[in-house]
Design a protein around this motif. Structure first.
Motif, PDB file in Angstrom:
ATOM      1  N   TYR A  46       0.841  -1.207   0.000  1.00 23.92           N
ATOM      2  CA  TYR A  46       0.000   0.000   0.000  1.00 23.92           C
ATOM      3  C   TYR A  46       0.872   1.252   0.000  1.00 23.92           C
ATOM      4  N   ARG A  47       0.260   2.358  -0.393  1.00 26.63           N
ATOM      5  CA  ARG A  47       0.891   3.669  -0.267  1.00 26.63           C
ATOM      6  C   ARG A  47      -0.142   4.637   0.284  1.00 26.63           C
ATOM      7  N   TYR A  62      -3.517  -8.801   2.206  1.00 29.89           N
ATOM      8  CA  TYR A  62      -3.599  -7.451   1.633  1.00 29.89           C
ATOM      9  C   TYR A  62      -4.680  -7.413   0.548  1.00 29.89           C
ATOM     10  N   ASN A  63      -5.886  -7.810   0.944  1.00 34.59           N
ATOM     11  CA  ASN A  63      -6.975  -7.972  -0.015  1.00 34.59           C
ATOM     12  C   ASN A  63      -7.820  -6.725  -0.226  1.00 34.59           C
ATOM     13  N   ARG A 115      -4.174   0.219  -2.149  1.00 31.68           N
ATOM     14  CA  ARG A 115      -3.386  -0.949  -2.543  1.00 31.68           C
ATOM     15  C   ARG A 115      -2.715  -0.690  -3.885  1.00 31.68           C
ATOM     16  N   MET A 116      -1.457  -1.093  -3.975  1.00 27.58           N
ATOM     17  CA  MET A 116      -0.700  -0.930  -5.204  1.00 27.58           C
ATOM     18  C   MET A 116      -1.089  -2.036  -6.182  1.00 27.58           C
ATOM     19  N   ILE A 164      -5.362  -9.697  10.681  1.00 26.60           N
ATOM     20  CA  ILE A 164      -6.365  -8.921   9.961  1.00 26.60           C
ATOM     21  C   ILE A 164      -5.986  -8.738   8.495  1.00 26.60           C
ATOM     22  N   ASP A 165      -4.705  -8.816   8.173  1.00 27.31           N
ATOM     23  CA  ASP A 165      -4.271  -8.662   6.781  1.00 27.31           C
ATOM     24  C   ASP A 165      -4.726  -9.824   5.907  1.00 27.31           C
ATOM     25  N   ALA A 166      -5.171 -10.918   6.518  1.00 25.09           N
ATOM     26  CA  ALA A 166      -5.657 -12.058   5.749  1.00 25.09           C
ATOM     27  C   ALA A 166      -7.183 -12.047   5.609  1.00 25.09           C
TER      28      ALA A 166
END
Length: 607
Positions: A228-229, A259-260, A243-244, A600-602
């Motif tokens: 992400y940025r 990172y969904n 999200r990139m 939480i990233d999953a």
């Protein structure tokens, strides 16, 4: 004051580890995809995804979060300022930690790691696909720049860790090696954790920071390499990350299924009660509840009753944070451990838990609660092996049963009476007496201090403690300040007592010196809030990195736990045995929860 030089203390701790190590391996070490602190990594080379991530999870949606307090900088690597949450999505490290093992790292920016058996050095080979968000390749020069910058200008823990590198150099087109200084002590042992610590070093773009002042707060969105940025923000109020779509590492096994969300947003609330009401109204998607009273009474609302909001208690196997009322031993009246022990008798956990928290909490009796790392019963042979050389510098009680905080029958003031009498006896032994209703020392100076808080939710506990202290003549004022002021006072150690916490993993190591080490006691911004200066605790904390296997590490941590608990540096409070979460129907989670708890990233956004 101390009869044995610290070098001899450390040597006594390190020699057994070195003897256990045996002769150095004759074979030249080979590059590997992963490294474990002890034993072998769980996942093989070329693994598809972590078990707690779902590679079939859909992508998309906006994940809305709440944050407490405020922020005034987008640079999380320096002491100054209060950094915005979520900046870890922008900056990556050489390797990625898995959350279903005590401490193992897998390739991220570095595609491989090479370490010798004695771990005197570590070499990383960079992934040729690794790119900054502006498309520039990540190079060994960036890695060396990051090491120098964080060593010289980073937070105290970074300066301490990276200062242990004696030599760093580029060793190939995509490789860089770090050689470590030997530990102090006659045995000259190596800290086996340093190779992994270097793997977790944040990597910064040299071409971006050239011409910019690293040690200043900034609101310029940083250049990173992560998934992400920064998309937009309002200082102190909200920040959003996008999200990139062309993120270089999206297909790596460490990232697949994670990172969904297309966007992750944090909205800041000054008051947690207001934040809870905003959650009920659907203003954000996910909430981790740490207040049992709110969990018991605050979630009876229409969306929770009809299933649009899910309430879950998710078990885990990690150590819970050690929360406590922390004494600042830099203050003269808290320098005496007998005084600290005496004041601990004024906390009536059983009554507080029953009347304020619906009996949901467990009393914390260790600095590593809810884990195998907590000391229990008398020390075993492995613990005694590291404690005996320090006997003259540890409390005598540390060699007996593990510390158990004083308890009551939960009936309130009547039930606390016996504990307060014991506290008064200890204070009298330390030279304090009650005169005209006030506790005074031999010079007639009364004991008065301030309990500094940042959360209004902690006031009820601090006020109950202060009321009990008044019964033995101690005047304790409770003061709650805003987050910016609190952070500034905490980092400069400008407090008498504060309610705060220390967090540890299943593999404690160098961060323990940052929490308890003598050097950290004088470093503003460190987490040695208590101001501990003990050569024995220094030796025990430094010895954690010498452990050759899991059993040795557990014994060493338990020995350190005994030194800390019997030092009475804090009045331990309480902890929950699980994670209590509430989330709106839009969110979905994987079926597997790893040992460290939910990741939480999953998670992902459903329909």
């Amino acid at each position: 004051m101390y009869g044995i030089p610290i070098r001899r203390l450390l040597a006594a701790l390190l020699v057994p580890a070195l003897l256990a190590a045996g002769p150095a391996a004759a074979d030249e070490p080979r590059p590997a995809h992963a490294v474990a602190m002890h034993g072998e990594p769980r996942y093989p080379a070329g693994f598809d995804h972590f078990d707690y991530a779902d590679p079939a999870a859909p992508r998309g949606g906006v994940f809305r979060n709440a944050a407490g307090g405020t922020f005034d900088t987008l640079n999380p690597f320096i002491v100054r300022g209060r950094a915005a949450l979520g900046l870890g999505y922008v900056t990556e490290s050489l390797m990625q930690r898995s959350w279903d093992e005590p401490f193992s790292l897998y390739g991220l920016i570095a595609e491989s790691i090479t370490v010798p058996d004695d771990r005197s050095w570590v070499e990383f080979t960079l992934n040729p696909s690794a790119r900054w968000h502006d498309g520039v390749p990540i190079t060994p020069a960036d890695v060396l720049f990051s090491w120098r910058t964080l060593r010289d200008h980073g937070r105290p823990n970074h300066r301490s860790y990276y200062g242990r590198v004696s030599h760093a150099a580029r060793t190939g087109e995509r490789s860089v090696r770090f050689t470590f200084a030997r530990n102090p002590g006659d045995a000259g042992g190596m800290d086996r954790e340093m190779a992994l610590i270097m793997g977790l070093m944040p990597i910064l773009p040299e071409h971006y920071w050239k011409g910019r002042e690293f040690d200043r707060t900034t609101l310029e969105p940083p250049l990173g390499s992560g998934p992400y940025r920064v998309a937009r923000f309002e200082p102190g109020r909200t920040i959003a990350y996008e999200r990139m779509p062309d993120y270089w590492g999206r297909d790596l096994g460490v990232n697949r299924g994670q990172y969904n969300f297309d966007e992750i947003r944090y909205d800041y609330y000054r008051d947690d009660g207001v934040a809870l009401e905003a959650f009920k109204a659907g203003a954000y998607d996910f909430r981790r509840e740490t207040d049992p009273a709110k969990w018991a009474t605050g979630y009876d609302f229409p969306a929770a009753r009809d299933g649009r909001v899910t309430l879950e208690r998710l078990p885990h196997g990690r150590p819970e944070p050690m929360r406590g009322l922390i004494f600042n031993t830099r203050r003269p009246w808290f320098a005496d451990p007998k005084v600290r022990e005496a004041l601990g008798f004024a906390l009536d956990f059983e009554w507080i838990n029953r009347t304020l928290f619906h009996g949901a909490y467990r009393r914390t009796a260790s600095y590593y609660p809810n884990s195998e790392l907590a000391a229990a019963g008398p020390p075993g042979p492995a613990e005694l092996a590291v404690m005996e050389p320090l006997r003259g510098h540890l409390p005598a009680e540390a060699f007996g049963p593990a510390h158990v905080p004083p308890a009551t029958d939960g009936s309130g003031p009547t039930g606390l009476r016996a504990n307060l009498r014991r506290g008064q006896e200890l204070l009298a032994e330390a030279g304090w007496t009650v005169r005209d209703g006030r506790l005074v020392d031999t010079g007639g100076v009364a004991m008065e201090f301030e309990i500094l808080l940042v959360s209004p939710g902690d006031e009820k506990v601090a006020l109950e403690f202060a009321r009990a202290l008044r019964r033995i003549g101690v005047s304790a004022r409770v003061r709650t300040v805003d987050s910016a002021q609190y952070q500034a006072r905490l980092e400069s150690f400008d407090f008498d007592m504060t309610l705060n916490r220390w967090t540890s993993t299943l593999s404690p190591g160098n961060e323990q010196l940052y929490y308890w080490g003598s050097d950290a006691a004088g470093q503003e911004g460190s987490r040695n809030y208590a101001g501990i200066r003990s050569p024995a605790i220094d030796a025990l904390a430094r010895g954690l990195g010498m452990a050759r296997d899991r059993a040795d590490l557990v014994a060493r941590v338990r020995a350190l736990d005994r030194a800390l608990t019997w030092g009475h540096y804090a009045v331990p409070l309480y902890h929950l045995p699980d994670d209590r979460v509430a989330y709106w129907f839009r969110l979905r989670r994987p079926a597997i929860t790893p040992v460290y708890g939910m990741v939480i990233d999953a998670w992902w956004m459903g329909e």
